[in-house]
Scaffold this motif. Structure first.
Motif, mmCIF file in Angstrom:
data_model
loop_
_atom_site.group_PDB
_atom_site.id
_atom_site.type_symbol
_atom_site.label_atom_id
_atom_site.label_comp_id
_atom_site.label_asym_id
_atom_site.label_seq_id
_atom_site.Cartn_x
_atom_site.Cartn_y
_atom_site.Cartn_z
ATOM 1 N N LEU A 81 4.346 19.231 49.705
ATOM 2 C CA LEU A 81 4.734 18.811 48.361
ATOM 3 C C LEU A 81 3.650 19.218 47.370
ATOM 4 N N GLN A 82 4.085 19.896 46.307
ATOM 5 C CA GLN A 82 3.105 20.333 45.311
ATOM 6 C C GLN A 82 2.699 19.196 44.395
ATOM 7 N N HIS A 83 3.525 18.160 44.361
ATOM 8 C CA HIS A 83 3.191 16.992 43.553
ATOM 9 C C HIS A 83 3.138 15.792 44.477
ATOM 10 N N PRO A 84 2.180 14.908 44.271
ATOM 11 C CA PRO A 84 1.942 13.853 45.248
ATOM 12 C C PRO A 84 3.110 12.890 45.411
ATOM 13 N N CYS A 85 3.112 12.266 46.553
ATOM 14 C CA CYS A 85 4.177 11.351 46.913
ATOM 15 C C CYS A 85 3.567 10.453 47.990
ATOM 16 N N ALA A 86 3.817 9.154 47.882
ATOM 17 C CA ALA A 86 3.266 8.232 48.877
ATOM 18 C C ALA A 86 3.904 8.494 50.240
ATOM 19 N N ASP A 87 3.244 8.079 51.300
ATOM 20 C CA ASP A 87 3.835 8.169 52.638
ATOM 21 C C ASP A 87 5.087 7.303 52.669
ATOM 22 N N ILE A 88 6.168 7.849 53.169
ATOM 23 C CA ILE A 88 7.449 7.126 53.113
ATOM 24 C C ILE A 88 8.390 7.680 54.169
ATOM 25 N N PHE A 89 9.325 6.838 54.584
ATOM 26 C CA PHE A 89 10.419 7.275 55.454
ATOM 27 C C PHE A 89 11.691 7.282 54.620
ATOM 28 N N ALA A 90 12.475 8.347 54.699
ATOM 29 C CA ALA A 90 13.755 8.392 53.992
ATOM 30 C C ALA A 90 14.863 8.589 55.020
ATOM 31 N N SER A 91 15.897 7.752 54.914
ATOM 32 C CA SER A 91 16.878 7.668 56.006
ATOM 33 C C SER A 91 17.985 8.708 55.931
ATOM 34 N N GLY A 92 18.148 9.385 54.777
ATOM 35 C CA GLY A 92 19.152 10.443 54.701
ATOM 36 C C GLY A 92 20.549 9.934 54.409
ATOM 37 N N ALA A 93 21.521 10.793 54.616
ATOM 38 C CA ALA A 93 22.902 10.481 54.284
ATOM 39 C C ALA A 93 23.708 10.198 55.547
ATOM 40 N N GLU A 94 25.001 10.059 55.386
ATOM 41 C CA GLU A 94 25.836 9.660 56.514
ATOM 42 C C GLU A 94 26.384 10.859 57.287
ATOM 43 N N MET A 95 26.707 11.941 56.561
ATOM 44 C CA MET A 95 27.203 13.147 57.208
ATOM 45 C C MET A 95 26.072 14.163 57.195
ATOM 46 N N LYS A 96 26.076 15.067 58.176
ATOM 47 C CA LYS A 96 25.029 16.092 58.263
ATOM 48 C C LYS A 96 23.654 15.453 58.119
ATOM 49 N N ASN A 97 23.485 14.301 58.742
ATOM 50 C CA ASN A 97 22.252 13.552 58.522
ATOM 51 C C ASN A 97 21.022 14.302 59.017
ATOM 52 N N SER A 98 19.948 14.143 58.252
ATOM 53 C CA SER A 98 18.603 14.405 58.743
ATOM 54 C C SER A 98 17.763 13.360 58.040
ATOM 55 N N PHE A 99 16.607 13.025 58.611
ATOM 56 C CA PHE A 99 15.751 12.064 57.921
ATOM 57 C C PHE A 99 14.463 12.769 57.534
ATOM 58 N N CYS A 100 13.605 12.069 56.815
ATOM 59 C CA CYS A 100 12.378 12.696 56.331
ATOM 60 C C CYS A 100 11.216 11.713 56.442
ATOM 61 N N LEU A 101 10.098 12.207 56.917
ATOM 62 C CA LEU A 101 8.874 11.401 56.956
ATOM 63 C C LEU A 101 7.830 12.131 56.134
ATOM 64 N N VAL A 102 7.258 11.445 55.151
ATOM 65 C CA VAL A 102 6.189 12.068 54.380
ATOM 66 C C VAL A 102 4.864 11.507 54.862
ATOM 67 N N ARG A 103 3.943 12.412 55.197
ATOM 68 C CA ARG A 103 2.607 11.998 55.618
ATOM 69 C C ARG A 103 1.594 12.854 54.878
ATOM 70 N N SER A 104 0.744 12.217 54.106
ATOM 71 C CA SER A 104 -0.314 12.909 53.349
ATOM 72 C C SER A 104 0.207 14.131 52.602
ATOM 73 N N GLY A 105 1.297 13.964 51.881
ATOM 74 C CA GLY A 105 1.793 15.052 51.049
ATOM 75 C C GLY A 105 2.575 16.115 51.791
ATOM 76 N N GLU A 106 2.783 15.908 53.093
ATOM 77 C CA GLU A 106 3.608 16.836 53.848
ATOM 78 C C GLU A 106 4.929 16.164 54.178
ATOM 79 N N ALA A 107 6.029 16.815 53.821
ATOM 80 C CA ALA A 107 7.353 16.229 54.074
ATOM 81 C C ALA A 107 7.922 16.836 55.348
ATOM 82 N N TYR A 108 8.037 16.008 56.372
ATOM 83 C CA TYR A 108 8.630 16.450 57.635
ATOM 84 C C TYR A 108 10.111 16.118 57.603
#
Ligand code: ZN
Ligand code: ZN
Ligand code: FE
Length: 768
Positions: free
Chosen positions: A401-428
Motif C-alpha cells: 500500500l502506497q498510503h498507510p493503513c492500520a493492520d486489519i482483517f477484511a472478510s470480503g464478499a459473498e460470491m467469488k470471496n477472497s479475504f484480505c489481511l493487512v500487515r505493516s502496510g502490506e495487503a495480503y
C-alpha cells in the motif's frame, strides 16, 4: 535511499520482500564469491540478512547488483544498509535460518516448471528423466506446500521425504541450481505417482502417465492431482467426453478451461496477441481468456455462446509429461476437481470420496497439498493483463500500500470471496475462496484465514466487512469480537482500485456490478459515487428496474427482460417480444402483476441485471446456468457484430439522463423499444453492440453532468468491468474527457477484489 560511505568496509544488509524460497541465498552466495567478498547470509523472519566485507567500491557495486540481478521470482521490497560492528571473514558462508523473531518474510507463490527443469526431464541421460516432480529454486510448488515460515523443507509437506545423497549434495552445493530448493526431489527419494480406479484401488501397470494418456484418449474422465488441487480432465476435442463430464459434474453451461500441449496448438485454435502469449508463458502460467477461432476440432460445448475460451499451458512437470505423451490428446479440458459450489479437492481420500462418482480414474501422488489454490484467470483488456480470478501464481504475493493503513482483517464478499489481511502496510489478498454458500467453502474460508494469519504471525485486532446484513463472511468478522467497520459494497469496489493504484481520492467511481447492499430497500449495482477513503456520496445511478422475485430474477433473466419491457411499455405501448414467447403465459401474467403491484419485487439499479434484461429481450438467455452467463453472452454477440458491422452503424442509442430525488439517473426505459426494433430490422448482434455503446455514452454523459469542470479522475470497478467492450469503451471515452482513469489490474474488478477495498477504508478509519 541507500547511502554507503566510501570509508565503510563492512556492512549489514537487510532485504525484505519475496526473498525466501526463490534462490536468493544461492544468488547472493555466487555473487559474493564472484566479487571476492567475505561475509554471510541467513534467512530470518524478516527476509534475509547479509553481512558483507570487502573493498568499499566493491561493496557498493555488490549492493547495486543485488538489486538489479536478483533471481526472476524474487521481489525486493526494501533493502536497508547499515554499518556493521565487526568485520566478517574472508570467505562467504550461508548460515542456518533463525526463526526467533516475528516472521515478516513473504510467502512465495507456486511457480510453473522452468525451462532448465524441462530440459533435464526430457533428457534420457538425466537422473530425473521423466520425473514428474522435478523442480529447482526457480520453479515448483511453494505456497501450496508451506505450513509455516521461515520457509525451509521441514515446514513444508516435503518434510516426509528425506533427500537421497545425490539430492542432498545439490541442496548443499551453493553453485547448484537446486541449492536450498526446498521441494528438491528425485525418483529415488521424492514423491511418486499412482494410478487408481474410482474406489481408490491401485491398478496394475508401471507407467501412470501413459495409463492416464490412454484413458483420456479413450474419452474417460480422469481426476488429476495437481499443484493447488485436483482437476477433472477429459479430451477437449471429444464431444462425448465433454458431455460426460458435464453431466456427471452437474455443470450444464459453465465454460470449461482447456490446457493445450504447447503454444503452436493454442494458436491453432485461438487468436493470441504477443502480450497474451507472454502471460500464458509467464512464471505464473494462469488461464488466459482468448478469442476463439472457428470451432474447428475442439468440442462444441466448451464455452457455449461465448466468444472466448479459458486457455492455459502445462504448468507442472506432470502436466507437461501427460500432454506430451504420444497417446494423449493435445488439448485437455482441465476443470476444478470439485462438486458445484464446493472448493477444489486437495486430499487423496477426500478426492476419492467426493469425485468418485465423476471420474473413471484417478492419477494421484503422495506429496500433500497443504493450501488449496485454484488456477488464476487473466484477461487482457485495454492493453493490460487484468486478473479476473486471483489464485495460483499470484496468491499470496502482497500488494504494497502506497498510503498507510492500520493492520486489519477484511472478510470480503459473498460470491467469488477472497479475504484480505493487512500487515505493516502490506495487503495480503487471499487466493480465490469461492461462493460462501456451501459448508465446505466456509471451512475453506476459516482454514485459509487461520493458515495465512499463522504464516504471517498476525493477530487480528480490527476488522472490516460488507454492510449486507446476511453475508456469511461478515458473520465471521463479527465473531472475531474486534472493532468492526461495515463498508458499503460499491464503496469497497472503488477503494480496491484506489488501493491498487495508490489513490486516496476524492475521485469519481463508476461501479457497474451485479448487486450490493446500499442501505435502503433497493438493490444497488450501477453506481456513480464521489469517494475518498472515509466516505462516499452517491451522485447517480442506472434508473431503477423491477427485480421480480428477487434472487429468482438472477437465475431467470427472462424476468428482467419482462421488467425492462414493462418499463418501456409505460411510455410507448409495445407488443410482447417474441423472445419471451417460450415462457408460459401464466408465468408471464403472474410476473407482470408482481411488477405492477411491486409484490416481492424490489427495485434495482444493477448493471448486471440490465445485461440480463437485454440478453432476454435479444432471446439469447432466458435462464442462467451460471453467474454472469447472460452478460457474457451479450458481450459475445456484440463482439461478433462489431467485426461484421460498419463503424457508422455501431452508434449507441440516444442517452437520456433524468433527475430524481437529487440523483442523476441513466434512463433505461427507452431501451426495450430500441433493442427490439434493431433485432427485428437488423440483428440481435447489432442490438447488443449498440446497447454497449449506449451504456458507454451514458456513463460518459453522466460524468460530465456531475463534474462538468473535469475536476476529478475516475476509477472503474464492479463485475461488469470484466466485459472487454465495455471497459475499453469506457476508458477511451472518459480519457477523452481529459480525466485519468484507473481500473483493476492485479486485483479483480469483481467481488474478488472487495476485501482489499474494505481493508483500505476500514484500516484508515479511526477505531470507534
Ligand atoms: Zn526449475
Ligand atoms: Zn533424491
Ligand atoms: Fe460486487
Amino acid at each position: 535511499m541507500v547511502t554507503v560511505s566510501t570509508r565503510r568496509t563492512s556492512v549489514r544488509i537487510a532485504v525484505q520482500g519475496i526473498v525466501q524460497g526463490v534462490g536468493f541465498r544461492p544468488f547472493v552466495y555466487r555473487l559474493a564469491q564472484q566479487m571476492e567478498l567475505g561475509g554471510s547470509i541467513a534467512n530470518n523472519g524478516e527476509g534475509v540478512r547479509i553481512h558483507i566485507t570487502g573493498a568499499p567500491e566493491r561493496v557498493d557495486r555488490f549492493i547495486e547488483r543485488l538489486r538489479n540481478e536478483a533471481p526472476p521470482i524474487a521481489r525486493i521490497v526494501s533493502l536497508d544498509v547499515t554499518e556493521a560492528m565487526h568485520v566478517e571473514k574472508e570467505h562467504f558462508v550461508i548460515l542456518p535460518s533463525s526463526s526467533s523473531t516475528r516472521p515478516k518474510a513473504q510467502i512465495p507463490p507456486d511457480i510453473s516448471v522452468c525451462g532448465d527443469c524441462l530440459q533435464e526431464m526430457m533428457d534420457p541421460a538425466d537422473r530425473r528423466y521423466h520425473y514428474p516432480f522435478i523442480n529447482c529454486t526457480n520453479c515448483g510448488p511453494r505456497f501450496s506446500i508451506i505450513r509455516s515460515i521461515p520457509y525451509d523443507r521441514d515446514s513444508t509437506s516435503m518434510a516426509v521425504f528425506p533427500m537421497c545423497e545425490a539430492c542432498s549434495r545439490e541442496y548443499h552445493d551453493p553453485l547448484n541450481r537446486r541449492f536450498h530448493a526446498q521441494p528438491n526431489a528425485c525418483p529415488a527419494c521424492g514423491p511418486s505417482l499412482s494410478w487408481h480406479d474410482p474406489t481408490g484401488l491401485p491398478l496394475p501397470g508401471n507407467d501412470p502417465v501413459a495409463q492416464a494418456a490412454r484413458a483420456l484418449a479413450a474419452g474417460r474422465v480422469v481426476a488429476i492431482k495437481g499443484l493447488g488441487g485436483f482437476h477433472l480432465a477429459v479430451d477437449a476435442c471429444s464431444d462425448q467426453a465433454v458431455a460426460r463430464l458435464r453431466q456427471r459434474k452437474h455443470r450444464k453451461g459453465k465454460p470449461l478451461a482447456v490446457m493445450f500441449r504447447d503454444m503452436a496448438t493454442v494458436r491453432l485454435h485461438c487468436q493470441v496477441s504477443p502480450l497474451e502469449e507472454q502471460i500464458l508463458c509467464s512464471p505464473e502460467h494462469p488461464i488466459v481468456l482468448l478469442e476463439r477461432k472457428d470451432p474447428g476440432l475442439l468440442a462444441a460445448d466448451l464455452a457455449d455462446g461465448l466468444a472466448v475460451l479459458g486457455v492455459m499451458l502445462p504448468y507442472t512437470p506432470l502436466h507437461y509429461l501427460l500432454l506430451h505423451h504420444g497417446d494423449a490428446p493435445t488439448a485437455l479440458v482441465m476443470t476444478s476437481g470439485n462438486l458445484s459450489n464446493e472448493p477444489i479437492c486437495t486430499d487423496n481420500d477426500e478426492a476419492l470420496t467426493r469425485l468418485g462418482g465423476i471420474a473413471d480414474y484417478f492419477l494421484l501422488h503422495n506429496r500433500d497439498i497443504l493450501t488449496r489454490v485454484d488456477d488464476s484467470l487473466v484477461r487482457v483488456m485495454a492493453g493490460k493483463p487484468r486478473l479476473l480470478r486471483r489464485g495460483r501464481g499470484y496468491a499470496p504475493v502482497p500488494l504494497l500500500l502506497q498510503h498507510p493503513c492500520a493492520d486489519i482483517f477484511a472478510s470480503g464478499a459473498e460470491m467469488k470471496n477472497s479475504f484480505c489481511l493487512v500487515r505493516s502496510g502490506e495487503a495480503y489478498i487471499s487466493q480465490h475462496i469461492g461462493e460462501m454458500t456451501s459448508p465446505q467453502c466456509l471451512d475453506f474460508y476459516t482454514e485459509s484465514i487461520a493458515h495465512l494469519s499463522r504464516v504471517l504471525a498476525t493477530k487480528i485486532t480490527a476488522a472490516a466487512c460488507d454492510m449486507h446484513p446476511d453475508y456469511l463472511a461478515s458473520r465471521h468478522a463479527e465473531d472475531l469480537h474486534v472493532p468492526l467497520h461495515r463498508i458499503q459494497h460499491h464503496h469497497a469496489h472503488a477503494a480496491a482500485v484506489m488501493a491498487e493504484h495508490g489513490l486516496e481520492g476524492p475521485v469519481l467511481a463508476v461501479i457497474l456490478d451485479g448487486s450490493g447492499y446500499g442501505g435502503d430497500h433497493t438493490v444497488f449495482g450501477g453506481e456513480c459515487y464521489l469517494v475518498d477513503r472515509r466516505t462516499y456520496t452517491r451522485l447517480g445511478h442506472l434508473r431503477h428496474l423491477s427485480l421480480p422475485g428477487g434472487d429468482q430474477a438472477v437465475r431467470e433473466p427472462w424476468r428482467m427482460g419482462l421488467a425492462l419491457f414493462q418499463a418501456g411499455a409505460e411510455e410507448t405501448p409495445l407488443p410482447l417480444p417474441s423472445s419471451l414467447e417460450s415462457i408460459a403465459q401464466e408465468r408471464l401474467t403472474v410476473v407482470r402483476q408482481m411488477i405492477a403491484a411491486g409484490v416481492n419485487t424490489p427495485l434495482t439499479s444493477s448493471c448486471g441485471r440490465l445485461f440480463d434484461a437485454v440478453a432476454a429481450l435479444l432471446g439469447i438467455c432466458l435462464y442462467a446456468d451460471y453467474e454472469g452467463q447472460a452478460a457474457m453472452q451479450v458481450e459475445a454477440l456484440a463482439t461478433g457484430a462489431r467485426c461484421a458491422t460498419l463503424a457508422t452503424e455501431q452508434t449507441g442509442y440516444p442517452v437520456r439522463l433524468v433527475q430524481e430525488n437529487d440523483l442523476l439517473q441513466i434512463d433505461t426505459a427507452p431501451l426495450a423499444a430500441l433493442l427490439l426494433s434493431d433485432t427485428r430490422h437488423h440483428s440481435p448482434g447489432l442490438a447488443a453492440l449498440r446497447f454497449h455503446n449506449w451504456l458507454i455514452d451514458a456513463v460518459a454523459a453522466l460524468l460530465l453532468e456531475v463534474d462538468p469542470e473535469v475536476h476529478y479522475g475516475v476509477v472503474l470497478g464492479g463485475g461488469c468491468m470484466q466485459n472487454r467492450i465495455l471497459l475499453e469503451g469506457l476508458i477511451s471515452q472518459i480519457e477523452a474527457q481529459g480525466r485519468i482513469v484507473h481500473a483493476g489490474e492485479m486485483i479483480p474488478a469483481n467481488d474478488g477484489g472487495i476485501a482489499l477495498g474494505q481493508a483500505y477504508i476500514g484500516g484508515y478509519r479511526p477505531c470507534a
